[in-house]
Design an enzyme around this catalytic site. Structure first.
Site, mmCIF file in Angstrom:
data_model
loop_
_atom_site.group_PDB
_atom_site.id
_atom_site.type_symbol
_atom_site.label_atom_id
_atom_site.label_comp_id
_atom_site.label_asym_id
_atom_site.label_seq_id
_atom_site.Cartn_x
_atom_site.Cartn_y
_atom_site.Cartn_z
ATOM 1 N N LYS A 199 2.794 9.959 8.299
ATOM 2 C CA LYS A 199 2.094 9.518 9.509
ATOM 3 C C LYS A 199 2.726 10.034 10.804
ATOM 4 O O LYS A 199 2.521 11.183 11.147
ATOM 5 C CB LYS A 199 1.941 7.995 9.493
ATOM 6 C CG LYS A 199 1.035 7.538 8.340
ATOM 7 C CD LYS A 199 0.388 6.192 8.524
ATOM 8 C CE LYS A 199 -0.767 5.999 7.555
ATOM 9 N NZ LYS A 199 -0.514 5.103 6.454
ATOM 10 N N PHE B 142 0.851 -1.185 0.000
ATOM 11 C CA PHE B 142 0.000 0.000 0.000
ATOM 12 C C PHE B 142 0.884 1.231 0.000
ATOM 13 O O PHE B 142 1.733 1.388 0.880
ATOM 14 C CB PHE B 142 -0.934 0.034 1.217
ATOM 15 C CG PHE B 142 -1.833 1.235 1.202
ATOM 16 C CD1 PHE B 142 -2.966 1.267 0.391
ATOM 17 C CD2 PHE B 142 -1.528 2.367 1.952
ATOM 18 C CE1 PHE B 142 -3.781 2.395 0.338
ATOM 19 C CE2 PHE B 142 -2.340 3.502 1.899
ATOM 20 C CZ PHE B 142 -3.470 3.515 1.099
ATOM 21 N N ASP C 161 9.308 2.492 1.667
ATOM 22 C CA ASP C 161 8.127 3.212 2.118
ATOM 23 C C ASP C 161 8.023 2.977 3.620
ATOM 24 O O ASP C 161 7.586 1.913 4.059
ATOM 25 C CB ASP C 161 6.875 2.710 1.377
ATOM 26 C CG ASP C 161 5.602 3.433 1.850
ATOM 27 O OD1 ASP C 161 5.652 4.113 2.888
ATOM 28 O OD2 ASP C 161 4.565 3.285 1.175
HETATM 29 C C1 LIG Z 1 -0.738 5.422 4.972
HETATM 30 C C2 LIG Z 1 0.297 4.966 4.019
HETATM 31 C C3 LIG Z 1 0.547 5.642 2.811
HETATM 32 C C4 LIG Z 1 -0.300 6.800 2.347
HETATM 33 O O1 LIG Z 1 -0.242 7.883 3.211
HETATM 34 P P1 LIG Z 1 -1.339 9.059 3.082
HETATM 35 O O2 LIG Z 1 -0.890 10.065 4.085
HETATM 36 O O3 LIG Z 1 -2.663 8.453 3.384
HETATM 37 O O4 LIG Z 1 -1.280 9.555 1.687
HETATM 38 C C5 LIG Z 1 1.592 5.193 2.021
HETATM 39 N N1 LIG Z 1 2.331 4.140 2.372
HETATM 40 C C6 LIG Z 1 2.119 3.467 3.521
HETATM 41 C C7 LIG Z 1 3.007 2.319 3.876
HETATM 42 C C8 LIG Z 1 1.095 3.836 4.374
HETATM 43 O O5 LIG Z 1 0.868 3.152 5.502
#
Ligand SMILES: *Cc1c(COP(=O)(O)O)cnc(C)c1O
Length: 408
Positions: free
Chosen positions: A255, A140, A226
């Site tokens: 986050k 994701f 990521d």
């Molecule tokens: C939440 C998340 C995203 C996306 O972040 P947003 O602030 O919602 O755009 C991307 N990569 C990972 C691993 C995530 O947990």
């Protein structure tokens, strides 16, 4: 007061997009690891805004910082110097592999910058054909058009036209497919979460990350981590990859870095970011003085002596408690996943039932893919809070057991 708020709500239609199946709770206040709803009920928050409220709710240092910054300066734009941004970037670089930082407002935007940086690097190096980004099933990376193509989840792509070109999603753990892909001349980078969050809290084995780094180096392919969900102390290290000692060339962060204020960052090595010259990328809000003040305040706490050590201690408490729960309830749970305070319980019953009943018991949890329930406590969680969560999970298990006995 609670009743007045509820009555008032019914006066309004709900014009919000129907993109979320929201639970009925309306939270009106947060304090540390606790959330309070409009009926005065309190909940232990093991969602933490989906790994965002790293320091819990209304942490005094964040509140003071925001108040002071609110009376000083909110926004100027990236046309001008922003001291707080240089400071936060320098602190992130000092603590990681990185030499350069671009601030964003979200995780998806941090990923967009990471992808652009990787492609631009090869373009600048005279290899513009290197544009494909390799990703993995269950990943994701966000909800923009590029990041849904990167994630490759068909449910997130459906109905939104042709997927953005230049992404290839490989099966999780298929080393042959990966090695074949890395040998191709069109590949720019591999993009991977050290622990898949939304995909079901699936850890990538250390050896795979080590092997991936070596293979990328062999083929001149960049490695992007990521760490939007795993970063900023979530796994007991500032960034998850630092436990293993494998470094990426580019990293997306968001986050936890804002502690609840919208903030993301793309970090890169100097050489890799060299192509990102004036005019190649931009953002109106990204890295504004308010966001930078708060990002720095989050780091003040997370980098404070002993903080990450205490996260690792709480992680050990959590592991022990979850093992006990798994032993007692093999009919409900089959596996503990994840690291640090990013944990998953793979469920044998529908994960939705576990999340709903835990909420009835005063514990907030969030589902992830693969029928897994996620536990994402604020990093300031105590042993007593973890014990409270385990009591609530134990009560949840009893209710679910009784229910299945009644229906048998
Ligand atoms: C939440 C998340 C995203 C996306 O972040 P947003 O602030 O919602 O755009 C991307 N990569 C990972 C691993 C995530 O947990």
């Amino acid at each position: 007061m609670g009743q007045a708020a509820t009555a008032e709500q019914t006066l309004y239609p709900n014009p919000l997009y129907g993109t979320y199946a929201r639970t009925p709770q309306t939270f009106v206040r947060g304090e540390g690891v606790w959330l309070f709803d409009d009926e005065g009920r309190r909940y232990l928050d093991f969602v933490a805004g989906i790994a965002v409220n790293a320091l819990g709710h209304c942490h005094p240092h964040l509140v003071e910082t925001m108040k002071a910054q609110a009376e000083t300066l909110w926004h100027t734009s990236n046309l001008f110097q922003i001291d707080g941004g240089q400071k936060l970037a320098a602190r992130l670089c000092a603590a990681t592999f990185a030499d350069k930082v671009f601030f964003t407002n979200s995780g998806a935007e941090a990923l967009e910058c990471a992808i652009k940086t990787a492609r631009r690097y090869h373009f600048t190096e005279g290899a513009p054909e290197r544009s494909t980004i390799i990703t993995f099933e269950g990943a994701f990376h966000g909800r923009t058009l590029a990041t849904i193509a990167a994630g490759g989840n068909p449910a997130y792509l459906e109905g939104f036209g042709p997927p953005a070109a230049g992404f290839e999603n490989l099966a999780f753990g298929d080393h042959d497919a990966l090695n074949a892909a890395l040998a191709r001349p069109d590949v720019a980078a591999v993009l991977i979460e050290p622990v898949q969050g939304e995909g079901g809290v699936r850890s990538v084995p250390d050896q795979c990350l080590i092997g991936l780094r070596e293979a990328c180096d062999r083929h001149g392919v960049l490695l992007i981590f990521d760490e939007v969900q795993t970063g900023v102390g979530r796994t007991g290290y500032l960034f998850a990859h630092q436990r293993i000692g494998v470094e990426p060339d580019i990293m997306a962060v968001a986050k936890g870095i804002g502690g609840g204020f919208p903030l993301g960052a793309c970090l890169a090595r100097e050489e890799v970011a060299a192509g990102m010259v004036p005019g190649t990328h931009g953002t109106t809000y990204g890295g504004n003085p308010m966001a930078m003040a708060i990002g720095n305040a989050v780091l003040d706490i997370v980098l404070d002596e002993g903080f990450l050590e205490s996260v690792r201690e709480r992680a050990r408490d959590l592991t022990q408690s979850l093992s006990g729960l798994l032993d007692l309830h093999p009919e409900l749970f089959e596996e503990i996943r994840g690291e640090g305070l990013l944990r998953g319980l793979k469920c044998k019953v529908p994960v939705k039932d576990v999340v709903t009943e835990a909420r009835n018991q005063g514990l907030l949890l969030v589902a992830a893919g693969d029928n897994t329930v996620r536990l994402l406590p604020p990093l300031i969680v105590t042993s007593a809070d973890i014990a409270y969560a385990m009591d609530a999970l134990e009560a949840t298990a009893r209710v679910l057991d009784d229910r299945s006995a009644a229906s048998a």
